[in-house]
Design a protein around this motif. Structure first.
Motif: not given
Lengths: 565, 187
Positions: A280-301
């Motif tokens: 179920d590839e979506r399970q992987g994308w969910v984890l990546f999305t959570a990671m991605g949001i936290l990452f982008l928040f850190g970069v822009f801040a």
């Protein structure tokens, strides 16, 4: 902040997104032993390796055997590296005449490189021989990364299988990670790195006579071949003291960009491998999305605050270039700092200690969250699984129902082990930092006075316990006290997390899959993404708030009010 | 248990041989064959004398040359690193302000750009910003007795662009700029 900077962030994220599926698919095939492009060359080597070491490639292990093999292998790694460091003065490939390393430093380096931390309390130039560089440090850069990947793959198998007893074979996962994943990638990156100017030779240091007639010694060595695995394996240990700020380790904006790609590559792609293996590839994308949001928040801040410049110097320096290189600029430095700490790499291309307080706090927070934003190869994904388990458990408590993750019932044992693994990091960070702050040996360490000095200590133990390896490097860490304490923190932070994680895998693999019902919390979709982020911040992050207040946060307000130390 | 230990030891030895010897040696041989100059450190050789690496910054003190950024290690190739001083460090603030004041004497018309008054991360930064080069033109022009316009043209020729038009920052390599100065205008 400027447009070009924002475009570089978008480009970076876009390239990572593009690479996730192909690399994810490739790794799935590698660990399922399906056909891959490299099989004709690597399969004979693999067979030979198993034959020589007495591994039965048909045999699988339960979690305890898997964990025992892993620990034993890493223990031997520590002993071998320690011995190489102690005896490098009499070993070959030593044109720089590097001396034997003292016992406390050798212990620290051995713990550091086998635990994938690559914390360095020494100056490598003139200290590390080429023999140690290749057969000691390069080797552990590969093997510690392969250990991490193996653990993640074992955990994924536990989620994918049903009512089984075994989670794979550590030796096979180790060999396949090394031969199929890490070696080809390192090789490709090394060659591009050399083309861009990173040296690769075994010659002695060069004595140059500069234009103004002074002597300048230029360090040489097998730099490119380690530079690639340093990034790909999220190791981060510099071949030279300034790490990736050094023009020989990171000569151009392109090498900088490629290092950033390499650092995230495997960790990000593993989310896709996970999705594919649980069908179920979506399970992987969910984890990546959570990671991605936290990452982008850190970069822009971080980018926003660093771009403001130091108010204490507003009449002199518009931007904060202290500790940064002109070729990378503010964005190139900030992006590297966030990527390297999100991913448990620890390579640096600028001096984090000279960042402004809030932008310097963002890398620290990334480490403190347990480096689950992409994370170290393998361990980052496993850390994310633990948070997902805790998240479904808390949700289960709220509705009064036994929680499930991917159809596996989450019960007492899994929760106990997850919480244990998640709590090891804050426990280690706080206890060691408190110890350092209350002893004369610890207080002697920091270079800066005031809250920044405290930040140096808390950063050191976060970095060591979290197996990151970056530093607020003013801290004089090459003392008996810091070599011993950070060395212990690295080993605890590595292996006391790996063992409970594998124990959870061992318990999950035995369970049968429960079909989802109307009461099941779906672990796909944006709702779960944001809920997971909330759990990460409350369970993993809030515990550090008091320490952060005493360090970077108070420093920020003091800086605004014009106070210096 | 003995079997496990035997496996672990032989696995360590074999993988050490592959990743620690065969891999770096293969990269070394290929690198030296296909990119010999880069693989040997991008050295600049003039009259059989190694005058540095084009990647590694040097310390310039004469008024006739463009100067590099301040360096914590004074461009000592064996001691790379930055100051690691934090943003509220009195030592850092004083150091930056005094460097800035010193440079203002040299060119009172503009204030020195940030890269000329702060120490780099490596201590070996080979570059300065374009503003950092422009700032030094009047001093070099007087010391060498050439026009500012000619120097300006030389600086523009030595601007390194963003790679692929997006990566990194615009910059000038101080060493190659100074070598060009010596080539075009005798010392």
């Amino acid at each position: 902040m400027n447009l070009n900077g924002i475009l570089q962030i978008i480009l970076y994220f876009f390239v990572i997104l593009l690479l996730i599926k192909p690399i994810g698919l490739y790794m799935t095939r590698v660990f399922n032993k399906e056909k891959t492009f490299f099989d004709p060359i690597l399969c004979p080597i693999e067979k030979l390796v198993y034959k020589l070491s007495g591994v039965n490639s048909k045999e699988e292990q339960n979690w305890l055997e898997y964990a025992k093999s892993l620990i034993l292998f890493n223990l031997i790694g520590v002993v071998v590296l320690y011995s190489i460091l102690r005896f490098q003065n009499i070993l070959p490939f030593n044109p720089t005449k590097s001396d034997s390393i003292s016992p406390d430093l050798a212990f620290n380096i051995a713990a550091s490189f086998t635990s994938n931390t690559n914390w360095q309390s020494y100056v490598p130039e003139g200290t590390i021989s080429y023999f140690t560089e290749m057969l000691g440090l390069t080797v552990q850069n590969f093997l510690s990364a392969a250990t991490g990947i193996a653990m993640a793959i074992a955990f994924i198998r536990a989620l994918a299988r049903e009512q089984s007893n075994t989670i794979g074979n550590f030796w096979i996962d180790l060999v396949r990670s090394t031969l199929w994943v890490l070696l080809p990638l390192s090789f490709i990156f090394s060659m591009i790195f050399v083309f861009e100017g990173i040296p690769q030779n075994l010659k002695p240091y060069v004595h140059a006579r500069t234009i103004e007639g002074k002597i300048q010694i230029l360090p040489q060595g097998p730099i490119a071949s380690r530079e690639s695995i340093k990034a790909i394996g999220t190791n981060g240990g510099g071949i030279l003291n300034a790490n990736s700020a050094h023009p020989y380790e990171n000569p151009s904006p392109l090498t900088n960009f490629l290092q950033l790609i390499a650092i995230f590559l495997i960790g990000a792609a593993l989310t896709n491998t996970f999705g594919r293996m649980v069908k179920d590839e979506r399970q992987g994308w969910v984890l990546f999305t959570a990671m991605g949001i936290l990452f982008l928040f850190g970069v822009f801040a971080s980018y926003y605050f660093e771009s403001l410049g130091n108010p204490l110097l507003k009449d002199f320096a518009k931007i904060n270039m202290e500790g940064k290189e002109v070729r990378f600029g503010i964005l190139g430095s900030v992006l590297y700092a966030i990527v390297t700490t999100a991913a448990s790499c620890g390579a640096v291309n600028s001096m984090h200690s000279s960042f402004l307080p809030i932008s310097g706090m963002m890398p620290l927070i990334n480490i403190m969250l347990g480096e689950i934003i992409i994370g170290g190869v393998g361990v980052g994904l496993s850390g994310m699984f633990l948070f997902a388990i805790i998240a479904v458990f808390i949700a289960g408590l709220m509705v009064g129902r036994t929680p499930e993750y991917l159809g596996k019932k989450i019960e007492t044992k899994e929760i106990k082990m997850s919480v244990l693994a998640v709590l090891i990091l804050p426990l280690c960070v706080h206890c060691f930092s408190a110890f350092a702050c209350t002893t004369p040996w610890g207080v002697r360490g920091p270079l800066n006075m005031g809250p920044h000095g405290f930040s140096e200590i808390i950063y050191a133990f976060s970095s060591a316990s979290g197996n990151n390896g970056s530093a607020f490097a003013g801290l004089n860490a090459n003392s008996f006290f810091y070599n011993l304490t950070t060395g212990l923190a690295m080993l605890i932070g590595r292996f006391l997390i790996i063992v409970p994680t594998l124990a959870i895998a061992g318990s999950l693999v035995r369970k049968k899959l429960v079909p989802p019902s109307s009461g099941t919390l779906p672990t796909t979709g944006l709702t779960f993404v944001f809920y997971l982020i909330l759990v990460i911040i409350t369970v993993g992050g809030l515990v550090y708030f008091p320490a952060l207040s005493l360090g970077p946060i108070v420093e920020h307000f003091l800086m605004i009010s014009g106070k210096v130390f | 248990m003995f079997n496990q230990l035997k496996t672990a030891v032989s696995m360590t030895l074999i993988l050490t041989l592959i990743t620690g010897f065969i891999y770096p040696m293969l990269v070394t041989v290929l690198a030296q064959t296909f990119f010999p100059s880069q693989a040997s450190g991008s050295l600049i050789i003039k009259n059989k004398n190694i005058s540095g690496s084009k990647l590694i910054g040097q310390n310039f003190t004469s008024d006739k040359y463009f100067h590099s950024r301040p360096s914590e290690s004074n461009y000592d190739g064996t001691k790379s690193g930055g100051s690691n001083l934090g943003p509220t460090s009195k030592k850092l603030i004083d150091k930056i302000i005094s460097t800035a004041k010193g440079l203002e004497k040299e060119n009172p018309n503009i204030s020195p750009p940030a890269d000329l008054i702060t120490a780099s991360g490596s201590g070996l930064d080979p570059h300065i910003s374009i503003a950092g080069a422009e700032f030094q033109i009047p001093r070099v022009a007087i010391a060498r007795g050439i026009s500012e316009g000619a120097l300006h043209k030389l600086v523009v020729e030595h601007i390194e662009k963003r790679q692929f038009g997006i990566l990194g920052e615009l910059r000038v390599n101080v060493l190659t700029l100074n070598l060009a100065l010596d080539n075009f205008y005798s010392k």
